[in-house]
Design an enzyme around this catalytic site. Structure first.
Site, short mmCIF file in Angstrom:
data_model
loop_
_atom_site.label_atom_id
_atom_site.label_comp_id
_atom_site.label_asym_id
_atom_site.label_seq_id
_atom_site.Cartn_x
_atom_site.Cartn_y
_atom_site.Cartn_z
N ASP A 75 23.97 -41.48 80.28
CA ASP A 75 25.12 -41.00 81.05
C ASP A 75 26.36 -41.68 80.45
O ASP A 75 26.58 -42.88 80.68
CB ASP A 75 24.94 -41.36 82.52
CG ASP A 75 26.15 -41.00 83.36
OD1 ASP A 75 27.19 -40.62 82.80
OD2 ASP A 75 26.06 -41.12 84.60
N GLN A 124 31.31 -42.73 81.79
CA GLN A 124 32.26 -43.85 81.84
C GLN A 124 32.38 -44.60 80.52
O GLN A 124 33.17 -45.54 80.42
CB GLN A 124 31.85 -44.86 82.94
CG GLN A 124 31.94 -44.30 84.35
CD GLN A 124 33.37 -44.02 84.80
OE1 GLN A 124 34.34 -44.44 84.18
NE2 GLN A 124 33.49 -43.31 85.90
N HIS A 134 24.98 -43.61 88.91
CA HIS A 134 25.77 -42.69 89.73
C HIS A 134 24.81 -41.69 90.38
O HIS A 134 23.77 -41.37 89.80
CB HIS A 134 26.75 -41.96 88.80
CG HIS A 134 27.78 -41.12 89.47
ND1 HIS A 134 27.52 -39.84 89.89
CD2 HIS A 134 29.07 -41.37 89.79
CE1 HIS A 134 28.62 -39.34 90.43
NE2 HIS A 134 29.58 -40.24 90.39
N CYS A 144 29.90 -43.08 94.73
CA CYS A 144 28.68 -42.35 94.38
C CYS A 144 27.60 -43.27 93.82
O CYS A 144 26.83 -42.87 92.92
CB CYS A 144 28.96 -41.21 93.39
SG CYS A 144 30.03 -39.95 94.07
N LYS A 204 37.47 -37.25 82.58
CA LYS A 204 37.61 -38.71 82.58
C LYS A 204 38.15 -39.21 81.25
O LYS A 204 38.36 -40.41 81.07
CB LYS A 204 36.27 -39.37 82.88
CG LYS A 204 35.75 -39.11 84.30
CD LYS A 204 34.47 -39.86 84.54
CE LYS A 204 33.69 -39.31 85.70
NZ LYS A 204 34.20 -39.74 87.00
N1 PMP Z 1 28.15 -40.60 85.93
C1 PMP Z 1 29.07 -41.54 86.06
C2 PMP Z 1 28.78 -42.93 85.55
C3 PMP Z 1 30.30 -41.23 86.66
O1 PMP Z 1 31.22 -42.18 86.80
C4 PMP Z 1 30.54 -39.90 87.09
C5 PMP Z 1 31.85 -39.52 87.74
N2 PMP Z 1 32.28 -40.40 88.74
C6 PMP Z 1 29.53 -38.97 86.93
C7 PMP Z 1 28.35 -39.35 86.34
C8 PMP Z 1 29.69 -37.54 87.39
O2 PMP Z 1 30.66 -36.90 86.67
P1 PMP Z 1 31.20 -35.46 87.13
O3 PMP Z 1 31.57 -35.62 88.57
O4 PMP Z 1 32.39 -35.25 86.26
O5 PMP Z 1 30.12 -34.48 86.90
#
Ligand code: PMP
Length: 425
Positions: free
Chosen positions: A202, A205, A125, A372, A228
Site C-alpha cells: 500500500d 502514503q 489502513h 481509518c 495524495k
Molecule cells: N492506505 C493508506 C495508507 C491511506 O492513507 C489511504 C488514504 N487515507 C488509503 C489507503 C486509501 O486511499 P483512498 O481513500 O484514496 O482509496
C-alpha cells in the site's frame, strides 16, 4: 542536490494563499488525507477539457485520438514513476481502495482458499484490511498480523514465523498514515518472495513523499491514490507483475475490458484493458501524469528530505508540550529515515476532535479521529488521535504555528487541581 525551498513552491499552489476565519493565514497540515494541487496540474485538467477531451480508445476522430494519446502518455509516466518494467503492468483505477479491492477480488478469489493465510500488519489502513476480511469471509482464509513494537515499528525479525506454508499473501503499507513509520519494503518483499508469498504494497502514503521502485522493492502488487500526490481525486494506480495480472480473471465487467462478446460469454481484453472496464477517469489520469511530472521536476528525494526536517522540528517542538504523547517511532532515537512527513499525537486534554476544532479557529488544519486505522488505535490503547501531516509546500514556520497554537490550547485546558492521569494513555 540543493534543499527544497517551500516558499517558492507555495507560489504554485493558489489554494494555500488564503486566510480563513477572517484574517488567519491558512496553515494546511492535512495532506495525508488529501494533498493540494499545483497550478501545473490544474492547468492540465483545464487543457484536457478545453482541447483534448473525448472518450478514449474507441473514437476515430481527432479529439478521441488526442485524449487517447494523453491517457496512454500518462500511463507511461506512471510506469516510469513506479519503476515498472512494462506500461501494461500499470492499471488506472479510482484509487488505492479500488486497487486493493481489485486484487482481493481478481487475484484473491482465484488463488486463496479455506485455511490459507493472509498476513497483514497492525498499522494498516481500513482499505488494506476490509477487502482481505471480505476475501476471508468468502473463502475461509485466515487473517494473521505481523506484530509491531509499542512505538510503531514492525517486528521485521519475526516475519519468518508468520510466513508459513499456508501464507498466500503479505499485504502491508510502505508508510503508516497514522504513525508515519517508513517500513523496510524491499526487505519485507524479499523475505516474502523467498517463502513463495505474494506481496501487496500500500503505497498511498509513500508514493507522494519518497521514491517508489517496484523493481528494486520486488513487490508483486502496489496501490496508490492520485489525490495524495498533487493529482486529482478519482484516479489511482494498481501496479501488478505481468505474469500475475495475465493469470488473473478480470473483476469489473463491461465495456473496454473485453476482446469479444458473444450471446452468453466473452473473452477478456489483454492488459491493461482487462482491468479497466468502462470509461476510465480520463482527465484525472492525464492530470495525474502532470502531477508526476511536477513531483519529478522537484525530486522525491528532496521532498522527503524537506519533510524529514519538518518532522524533526515538529518532534522537538511538540514533545515540549505538557501532557502530550507522540505516536510512532522517535526520529531522534531511530534516525530520520524511520519516518515520513507526519506527526500524530494525543494530549491528556482536550479530546482530539476539540483540539482540531480549536486549531482550526487559528487557521491550522489538522485531522482528528482514528484516521481509518481503528485496530492500530486499539493496539495503542487510544480511541483517537490528532494528526499533522506535511508536504513539499509546508514550512518550518507552519510547524511553529502548530506548536504555538497547540500550546495555547493545552494551556486553556490545564488542570487546576492535582495531576490527573492522561485520559487516553
Ligand atoms: N492506505 C493508506 C495508507 C491511506 O492513507 C489511504 C488514504 N487515507 C488509503 C489507503 C486509501 O486511499 P483512498 O481513500 O484514496 O482509496
Amino acid at each position: 542536490t540543493a534543499a527544497l525551498l517551500p516558499e517558492s513552491i507555495r507560489d504554485d499552489f493558489p489554494i494555500l494563499a488564503q486566510t480563513v476565519h477572517g484574517d488567519k493565514q491558512l496553515v494546511f497540515l492535512d495532506s495525508a488525507a488529501s494533498s493540494q494541487r499545483p497550478r501545473q496540474v490544474i492547468d492540465a485538467i483545464v487543457r484536457c477539457y478545453e482541447h483534448e477531451y473525448a472518450n478514449v480508445h474507441r473514437g476515430i476522430h481527432v479529439l478521441s485520438e488526442r485524449a487517447t494519446d494523453g491517457y496512454e502518455l500518462a500511463r507511461r509516466k506512471a510506469q516510469e514513476f513506479l519503476g515498472a518494467e512494462h506500461a501494461h503492468e500499470v492499471i488506472f483505477t479510482a484509487g488505492t481502495t479500488a486497487s486493493i479491492n481489485t486484487v482481493a477480488r481478481s487475484w484473491g478469489d482465484a488463488n486463496v482458499g479455506a485455511g490459507d493465510e493472509i498476513l497483514l500488519t497492525p498499522m494498516e489502513h481500513h482499505s488494506n484490511l476490509v477487502p482481505w476480511f471480505q476475501l476471508a469471509d468468502r473463502t475461509g482464509a485466515v487473517i494473521k498480523h505481523l506484530p509491531m513494537t509499542d512505538d510503531g515499528r514492525l517486528e521485521v525479525d519475526r516475519l519468518g514465523e508468520f510466513l508459513t506454508t499456508k501464507t498466500k499473501l503479505f499485504a502491508f503499507t510502505a508508510v503508516s498514515n497514522t504513525l508515519g513509520t517508513v517500513n523496510p519494503v524491499a526487505k519485507l518483499c524479499r523475505q516474502a518472495r523467498a517463502a513463495g508469498v505474494v506481496t501487496l504494497v500500500d503505497a498511498a502514503q509513500s508514493a507522494p513523499h519518497l521514491p517508489t521502485d517496484v523493481r528494486a522493492w520486488d513487490c508483486d502488487f502496489l496501490a496508490l491514490s492520485g489525490h495524495k500526490m498533487c493529482g486529482p481525486s478519482g484516479v489511482g494506480l494498481l501496479y501488478g507483475r505481468e505474469a500475475l495480472l495475465d493469470a488473473m480473471p478480470p473483476f469489473l465487467g463491461g465495456g473496454s475490458m473485453i476482446n469479444r462478446v458473444y450471446d452468453d460469454h466473452f473473452t477478456p481484453a489483454d492488459l491493461p484493458g482487462k482491468f479497466e472496464a468502462g470509461t476510465p477517469p480520463i482527465a484525472p489520469a492525464i492530470a495525474l501524469g502532470a502531477a508526476i511530472d511536477y513531483l519529478q521536476s522537484i525530486g522525491l528525494d528532496r521532498i522527503h528530505a524537506h519533510e524529514q526536517a519538518l518532522v524533526a522540528h515538529a518532534w522537538e517542538r511538540l514533545s515540549a508540550i505538557e501532557g502530550i504523547r507522540l505516536l510512532g517511532p522517535s526520529p531522534i532515537e531511530h534516525g530520520p529515515d524511520i519516518r515520513a512527513g507526519l506527526v500524530s499525537f494525543v494530549l491528556d486534554r482536550p479530546h482530539s476532535h476539540d483540539i482540531a476544532q480549536l486549531l482550526d479557529n487559528e487557521g491550522v488544519a489538522v485531522r482528528a479521529g482514528h484516521h481509518c486505522t481503528q485496530p492500530l488505535h486499539d493496539r495503542l490503547g487510544i480511541t483517537a488521535s490528532t494528526r499533522a501531516s506535511f508536504y513539499l509546500y509546508n514550512t518550518l514556520a507552519e510547524v511553529d504555528a502548530l506548536a504555538e497554537a497547540l500550546t495555547t490550547v493545552r494551556d486553556r485546558f490545564k488542570p487546576t487541581g492535582r495531576k490527573r492521569r492522561p485520559r487516553e494513555a
